[in-house]
Motif scaffolding. Structure first.
Motif, PDB file in Angstrom:
ATOM      1  N   ASP A   1      -6.986  11.026 -12.783  1.00 34.55           N
ATOM      2  CA  ASP A   1      -7.790  12.099 -12.195  1.00 34.55           C
ATOM      3  C   ASP A   1      -8.009  11.940 -10.698  1.00 34.55           C
ATOM      4  OD1 ASP A   1      -9.431   9.909 -12.252  1.00 34.55           O
ATOM      5  OD2 ASP A   1     -11.048  10.857 -13.403  1.00 34.55           O
ATOM      6  N   LYS A   2      -7.249  11.025 -10.071  1.00 28.78           N
ATOM      7  CA  LYS A   2      -7.388  10.805  -8.631  1.00 28.78           C
ATOM      8  C   LYS A   2      -6.007  10.686  -8.002  1.00 28.78           C
ATOM      9  CE  LYS A   2     -11.771   8.256  -9.028  1.00 28.78           C
ATOM     10  NZ  LYS A   2     -11.912   8.483 -10.481  1.00 28.78           N
ATOM     11  N   ALA A   3      -5.922  11.086  -6.744  1.00 28.83           N
ATOM     12  CA  ALA A   3      -4.673  10.927  -6.003  1.00 28.83           C
ATOM     13  C   ALA A   3      -4.348   9.443  -5.871  1.00 28.83           C
ATOM     14  CB  ALA A   3      -4.794  11.563  -4.622  1.00 28.83           C
ATOM     15  N   GLU A   4      -3.074   9.105  -6.001  1.00 27.81           N
ATOM     16  CA  GLU A   4      -2.562   7.743  -5.816  1.00 27.81           C
ATOM     17  C   GLU A   4      -2.989   6.776  -6.918  1.00 27.81           C
ATOM     18  OE1 GLU A   4      -2.081   6.143  -1.809  1.00 27.81           O
ATOM     19  OE2 GLU A   4      -3.339   7.784  -1.082  1.00 27.81           O
ATOM     20  N   MET A   5      -3.656   7.270  -7.920  1.00 28.92           N
ATOM     21  CA  MET A   5      -4.130   6.427  -9.015  1.00 28.92           C
ATOM     22  C   MET A   5      -2.967   6.025  -9.931  1.00 28.92           C
ATOM     23  SD  MET A   5      -7.035   7.461 -11.821  1.00 28.92           S
ATOM     24  CE  MET A   5      -7.474   6.374 -13.175  1.00 28.92           C
ATOM     25  N   TYR A   6      -3.113   4.868 -10.558  1.00 32.09           N
ATOM     26  CA  TYR A   6      -2.140   4.441 -11.568  1.00 32.09           C
ATOM     27  C   TYR A   6      -2.829   3.573 -12.617  1.00 32.09           C
ATOM     28  CZ  TYR A   6      -2.110  -0.203  -9.357  1.00 32.09           C
ATOM     29  OH  TYR A   6      -2.484  -1.423  -8.853  1.00 32.09           O
TER      30      TYR A   6
END
Length: 545
Positions: free
Chosen positions: A99-104
């Motif tokens: 649910d966040k940019a650049e998250m993994y």
């Protein structure tokens, strides 16, 4: 004999416990949001293991494949489907979990290493984490520890700058620099391409910027405060061709790095007015590309507000916009001396005609016009904090190389702010007080001061305006960095400290823990890269001011 067996048993137990502790210890830099060691077997990888992922990430899958081979020696094949047997790396998208940019998310257990993402940057970030839990040596097989990692950045903007004007670096080093950024999970490369000492990018519309403005007749030897000043007699310069620039952009994009060019105006323009004197406050003068540093209020380096100058700026910014896909273009705006405008009758008449109350307003006029030209190409302006010396539209992003005071002022005006304070984010400053250390401009910025600096000023946090601080960046000005090896020496390990300072939640930062991970995990990697680095970082700390 009994004592011998007891000692042997004790040694084996200690060894097992040590291995278990190592497996449970988080080695990752920057420290992830969540790192959990699982009570199960890890994943064994060998030459038969596969990489599986969506076709849209094919370039990143190949990057993963090449990175693993370079580090471990294993050549894993890329499959379209999960194999029926054997171990594999699975890359998948799941918007319900991400649910966040650049998250993994990275989970390793049984036969599967599963990486869950929603964008290229998230996948590239996960690859850097995976590389850190794989052995840093060649092997026919190895075990990836059983872990579950959830991770995403604290700040949306995490940058490294490189000045290629004072000294220029080969294309291969620019790529290596981008590799360093990638490993440390930065997402922005700020490429400083023009200044008083040269113009470092090919321009079709104004070719004398390259034939004249890209070359200087000599370069200062030693420190710019030395007296008498000494110069070599070597013609120095060059520029990156459009083909090379496109190659850098593509190389960075595959790795999730945005390349933001800087065309520095209306000051820092000595190379420009050398090529085109008609844009200067003294159009009948023959100028020279600067051979020294520190031009502010010392030598004329400003653009004059002539019609031809604004035509030049519009044309240049359009050409740059067409070349760079980034939505941001950096226009400089710093250290713009007002002396030459004050002494120029044409500039004074222009100010009167436009109702500009002083030279600060004239500087703002230049920035506003440039912003208008860039908006025509759907680009947005970034400028150094001096762009706020006049009244400027809040769409401009402020890159603050001053202190907390300037960051607070920009935030209160509701500008988005990138913090890049000279202390401690200028990596051209000394790392020690050792008189035998390599020459630097001045200052003292240590690894631990970089790590412990918080980009969000307390006053903005208290005023609930901290959302205007979108990140931070270190600047690498290269007056005294003639080679890539010197750049490496000046950025490592400070760049490693910066990466964690900008990525990891503030409440999870721990300097002692970082020092341990730096020593145990990053120094061997510097050696693996063949990178030069400052090895006395433990000795020189911020308390030794």
């Amino acid at each position: 004999m009994k004592k011998y067996h007891m000692r042997l048993l004790y040694f084996l137990l200690s060894l097992c416990i040590g291995i278990q502790v190592m497996a449970q210890t988080n080695p990752i830099i920057p420290k992830p949001v969540s790192y959990q060691s699982l009570a199960t077997a890890g994943v064994k990888l060998d030459a038969s293991s596969k990489i599986v992922g969506p076709a849209k990430y094919q370039a990143q899958l190949q990057y993963l494949q090449a990175s693993l081979k370079q580090q471990t020696g294993l050549q894993l094949s890329i499959n379209k489907q999960v194999p029926k047997s054997g171990s594999y790396l699975l890359i998948q998208e799941d918007p319900t979990q991400i649910d966040k940019a650049e998250m993994y998310l990275l989970e390793s257990k049984g036969n599967e290493i599963k990486i869950t993402v929603k964008d290229i940057r998230g996948l590239v970030n996960a690859i850097q984490t995976l590389l850190q839990i794989c052995p840093l040596q060649k092997s026919s097989s190895f075990e990836v520890p059983a872990v579950a990692i959830k991770d995403y950045p604290r700040f949306e903007y995490r940058g490294m700058h490189l000045d290629v004007v004072r000294h220029m670096f080969p294309l291969e080093f620019i790529k290596k620099y981008i590799d360093y950024l990638t490993f440390h999970k930065f997402n922005t490369f700020h490429w400083h391409l023009t200044d008083d000492q040269g113009w470092r990018i090919e321009i079709l519309s104004y070719p004398k910027l390259n034939s004249i403005g890209s070359w200087r007749n000599a370069t200062l030897i030693g420190h710019f405060k030395d007296t008498p000043a000494r110069y070599d007699s070597t013609r120095y310069g060059g520029f990156y061709t459009r083909k090379e620039v496109k190659e850098v952009i593509a190389y960075a994009a595959l790795r999730g790095i945005e390349v933001i060019p800087e065309i520095d105006i209306p000051g820092h323009s000595r190379a420009t007015i050398t090529a085109y004197p008609e844009f200067s406050t003294k159009p009948d003068t023959t100028w020279n590309v600067a051979t020294t540093w520190g031009m502010y209020n010392r030598q004329n380096n400003v653009l004059a507000p002539r019609p031809a100058t604004f035509t030049f700026l519009r044309t240049i910014f359009h050409e740059i916009s067409d070349l760079f896909p980034s939505k941001y273009i950096h226009v400089g705006g710093d250290e713009c001396s007002k002396l030459w405008w004050k002494a120029d009758p044409f500039s004074q008449a222009f100010m009167k005609e436009k109702g500009l109350k002083d030279e600060h307003a004239l500087q703002t006029y230049f920035i506003s016009q440039s912003a208008k030209y860039l908006k025509e190409k759907n680009k947005q302006v970034i400028g150094w904090h001096e762009i706020l010396e006049g009244e400027l539209d809040t769409s401009a992003i402020v890159m603050n190389w001053g202190g907390a005071k300037e960051g607070i002022e920009a935030g209160k005006l509701k500008h988005r702010v990138i913090m890049t304070p000279g202390k401690p984010y200028y990596f051209d400053h000394y790392q020690s007080h050792d008189p035998n250390d390599s020459l630097a401009i001045h200052g003292y910025n240590t690894m631990d001061s970089v790590y412990q600096y918080d980009p969000v000023p307390a006053a903005l946090r208290d005023a609930k305006l901290d959302q205007y601080i979108i990140g931070g960046q270190a600047n690498v000005w290269t007056e005294y960095m003639g080679y890539g090896t010197k750049v490496e020496y000046m950025i490592f390990p400070r760049m490693t400290a910066l990466s964690e300072s900008l990525w990891t939640p503030a409440e999870q930062k721990n300097l002692d823990d970082f020092r341990n991970r730096l020593k145990q995990n990053m120094q061997p990697r510097y050696d693996f890269w063949g990178a030069h680095y400052f090895k006395q970082w433990e000795q020189w700390t911020r308390d030794k001011q």
